[in-house]
Design a protein around this motif. Sequence first.
Motif, PDB file in Angstrom:
ATOM      1  N   UNK A 187      86.516  27.909  52.581  1.00 52.02           N
ATOM      2  CA  UNK A 187      86.984  27.443  51.280  1.00 52.02           C
ATOM      3  C   UNK A 187      86.247  28.092  50.122  1.00 52.02           C
ATOM      4  N   UNK A 188      84.933  28.202  50.203  1.00 52.50           N
ATOM      5  CA  UNK A 188      84.162  28.824  49.127  1.00 52.50           C
ATOM      6  C   UNK A 188      84.499  30.292  48.947  1.00 52.50           C
ATOM      7  N   UNK A 194      87.323  40.627  56.308  1.00 52.13           N
ATOM      8  CA  UNK A 194      88.101  40.015  57.394  1.00 52.13           C
ATOM      9  C   UNK A 194      89.075  38.985  56.839  1.00 52.13           C
ATOM     10  N   UNK A 195      88.613  38.171  55.902  1.00 54.32           N
ATOM     11  CA  UNK A 195      89.472  37.158  55.302  1.00 54.32           C
ATOM     12  C   UNK A 195      90.640  37.805  54.562  1.00 54.32           C
ATOM     13  N   UNK A 196      90.375  38.883  53.839  1.00 56.58           N
ATOM     14  CA  UNK A 196      91.465  39.594  53.155  1.00 56.58           C
ATOM     15  C   UNK A 196      92.485  40.130  54.152  1.00 56.58           C
ATOM     16  N   UNK A 249      89.830  34.426  45.176  1.00 61.50           N
ATOM     17  CA  UNK A 249      90.921  34.067  44.257  1.00 61.50           C
ATOM     18  C   UNK A 249      90.469  34.270  42.809  1.00 61.50           C
ATOM     19  N   UNK A 250      89.286  33.783  42.474  1.00 64.68           N
ATOM     20  CA  UNK A 250      88.767  33.921  41.106  1.00 64.68           C
ATOM     21  C   UNK A 250      88.536  35.381  40.724  1.00 64.68           C
ATOM     22  N   UNK A 251      88.178  36.203  41.694  1.00 63.99           N
ATOM     23  CA  UNK A 251      87.912  37.619  41.434  1.00 63.99           C
ATOM     24  C   UNK A 251      89.188  38.471  41.415  1.00 63.99           C
ATOM     25  N   UNK A 289      97.760  35.073  49.485  1.00 62.03           N
ATOM     26  CA  UNK A 289      98.282  36.406  49.762  1.00 62.03           C
ATOM     27  C   UNK A 289      97.418  37.426  49.023  1.00 62.03           C
ATOM     28  N   UNK A 290      97.391  38.621  49.553  1.00 63.85           N
ATOM     29  CA  UNK A 290      96.628  39.700  48.941  1.00 63.85           C
ATOM     30  C   UNK A 290      97.258  40.151  47.618  1.00 63.85           C
TER      31      UNK A 290
END
Length: 83
Positions: A52-53, A29-31, A59-61, A8-9
């Motif tokens: 996935x990458x 686009x993914x967001x 996610x990490x950011x 989720x955002x």
Amino acid sequence: MNSIRRYAKTTRAWDALARPDLLGREAHTLLLMANGRRSEEELGRLLGEDVSGLLEWLHQQGYLQCTQPAHTVETDDDIVAGA
């Protein structure tokens, strides 16, 4: 018991959506598509590529957070109640 990761955002993602040039087209686009209900597999199918990458990087950011679908929580509660 379900280990499917859903994303989720975060507030940071909502801010970034106002600036599509900030992260690039694929990340933007993914967001847009990450709604907390779509799995990594579903997002990959919708975008037609392995995400996935990029999901992990977002996610990490701090742009995405992992969520659990409601049925997983109910299943966990049922397991605890039955123990």
